[in-house]
Design an enzyme around this catalytic site. Structure first.
Site, mmCIF file in Angstrom:
data_model
loop_
_atom_site.group_PDB
_atom_site.id
_atom_site.type_symbol
_atom_site.label_atom_id
_atom_site.label_comp_id
_atom_site.label_asym_id
_atom_site.label_seq_id
_atom_site.Cartn_x
_atom_site.Cartn_y
_atom_site.Cartn_z
ATOM 1 N N ILE A 175 69.895 -31.805 105.973
ATOM 2 C CA ILE A 175 70.684 -31.041 106.936
ATOM 3 C C ILE A 175 71.379 -29.869 106.243
ATOM 4 O O ILE A 175 71.979 -30.040 105.176
ATOM 5 C CB ILE A 175 71.744 -31.949 107.603
ATOM 6 C CG1 ILE A 175 71.085 -33.178 108.230
ATOM 7 C CG2 ILE A 175 72.569 -31.175 108.624
ATOM 8 C CD1 ILE A 175 72.063 -34.277 108.609
ATOM 9 N N CYS A 176 71.302 -28.692 106.841
ATOM 10 C CA CYS A 176 72.082 -27.521 106.473
ATOM 11 C C CYS A 176 71.808 -27.071 105.039
ATOM 12 O O CYS A 176 70.754 -26.533 104.744
ATOM 13 C CB CYS A 176 73.562 -27.816 106.709
ATOM 14 S SG CYS A 176 74.616 -26.377 106.863
ATOM 15 N N HIS A 177 72.737 -27.276 104.094
ATOM 16 C CA HIS A 177 72.581 -26.874 102.697
ATOM 17 C C HIS A 177 71.856 -27.921 101.851
ATOM 18 O O HIS A 177 71.567 -27.687 100.675
ATOM 19 C CB HIS A 177 73.955 -26.598 102.076
ATOM 20 C CG HIS A 177 74.571 -25.316 102.508
ATOM 21 N ND1 HIS A 177 75.208 -25.184 103.726
ATOM 22 C CD2 HIS A 177 74.650 -24.108 101.900
ATOM 23 C CE1 HIS A 177 75.661 -23.954 103.850
ATOM 24 N NE2 HIS A 177 75.331 -23.271 102.755
ATOM 25 N N ALA A 178 71.562 -29.088 102.405
ATOM 26 C CA ALA A 178 70.951 -30.189 101.639
ATOM 27 C C ALA A 178 69.622 -29.825 100.971
ATOM 28 O O ALA A 178 69.315 -30.382 99.913
ATOM 29 C CB ALA A 178 70.784 -31.419 102.524
ATOM 30 N N TRP A 201 68.972 -27.651 99.002
ATOM 31 C CA TRP A 201 69.201 -27.268 97.607
ATOM 32 C C TRP A 201 68.789 -28.402 96.669
ATOM 33 O O TRP A 201 68.228 -28.168 95.612
ATOM 34 C CB TRP A 201 70.662 -26.935 97.371
ATOM 35 C CG TRP A 201 70.993 -25.484 97.465
ATOM 36 C CD1 TRP A 201 70.134 -24.424 97.353
ATOM 37 C CD2 TRP A 201 72.282 -24.937 97.670
ATOM 38 N NE1 TRP A 201 70.829 -23.250 97.491
ATOM 39 C CE2 TRP A 201 72.146 -23.532 97.685
ATOM 40 C CE3 TRP A 201 73.545 -25.479 97.859
ATOM 41 C CZ2 TRP A 201 73.229 -22.683 97.850
ATOM 42 C CZ3 TRP A 201 74.617 -24.635 98.020
ATOM 43 C CH2 TRP A 201 74.458 -23.248 98.027
#
Length: 163
Positions: A105-108, A110
Site C-alpha cells: 500500500i502507498c509507499h510500501a 520501496w
C-alpha cells in the site's frame, strides 16, 4: 490462513495497518504483526503519533513458510526503515520466491524495490515512487488498485489507503 503484516518498529501509517488487518480477520484469516524488533510498534496518522500495537513475530525468527500471504502497509518512514533491514528484505523476497501473494500500500513498494522483485511487473503506488519502481525494472501505472500476476506470486498494490 495466517497473513503476515510487516512493519518497522516506527512509522507505519495506522490506517494502512488496521483496515487491511480487519479485512483479513473478516475474511476468516489470522493477521500476524511481524516487525524487525520485538515489543510494540508505533503507528502514525501522517506525521502524528497514533496507537501502538504488540509485535507477534520478529523477522529472522520467522519465515514466509508459516504464512499464506504478506501485507506491506505504507507510511513514508515505514518502508524506508524496512528496506534498510536485511532480514526484513529477505523476509519479503521469500514470499516472491515461494510464490505467495503480496499486497503493498502507498509507499510500501520501496521495500519491494530493495528486495529486487519488481522486474517485469506492473504496479501502482504513491506517485513519488514512480521513478524508483521504473529504475527497479517495474512498470508504474496511475491506477487505484493494480493486481499483477506477472511472476510466481500475485502482487496487489494500491496508491493510498482510500483505494
Amino acid at each position: 490462513m495466517r497473513i503476515a503484516f510487516l512493519t518497522a518498529p516506527e512509522g507505519v501509517e495506522q490506517v494502512e495497518l488496521t483496515e487491511p488487518w480487519q479485512a483479513a480477520k473478516d475474511a476468516g484469516h489470522e493477521p500476524v504483526l511481524v516487525s524487525t524488533q520485538s515489543g510494540e510498534i508505533q503507528a502514525f496518522n501522517h506525521l502524528d503519533k497514533a496507537d501502538t500495537f504488540p509485535v507477534d513475530e520478529v523477522t529472522g525468527e520467522t519465515s514466509a513458510d508459516s504464512f499464506g500471504g504478506l501485507v506491506l502497509p505504507g507510511g513514508v518512514a515505514n518502508p524506508d526503515f524496512l528496506r534498510m533491514d536485511e532480514r526484513a528484505v529477505a523476509f519479503v523476497k521469500d514470499f516472491f520466491t515461494q510464490g505467495r501473494p503480496v499486497a503493498a500500500i502507498c509507499h510500501a513498494p520501496w521495500t519491494l524495490v530493495e528486495a529486487d522483485v519488481l522486474r517485469g511487473r506492473t504496479l501502482t503506488s504513491w506517485p513519488s515512487l514512480r521513478t524508483d519502481i521504473r529504475n527497479a525494472g517495474g512498470t508504474w501505472v496511475d491506477e487505484q488498485v493494480k493486481v499483477c500476476d506477472g511472476g510466481p506470486s500475485t502482487l496487489v498494490t494500491s496508491r493510498k489507503p482510500a483505494t
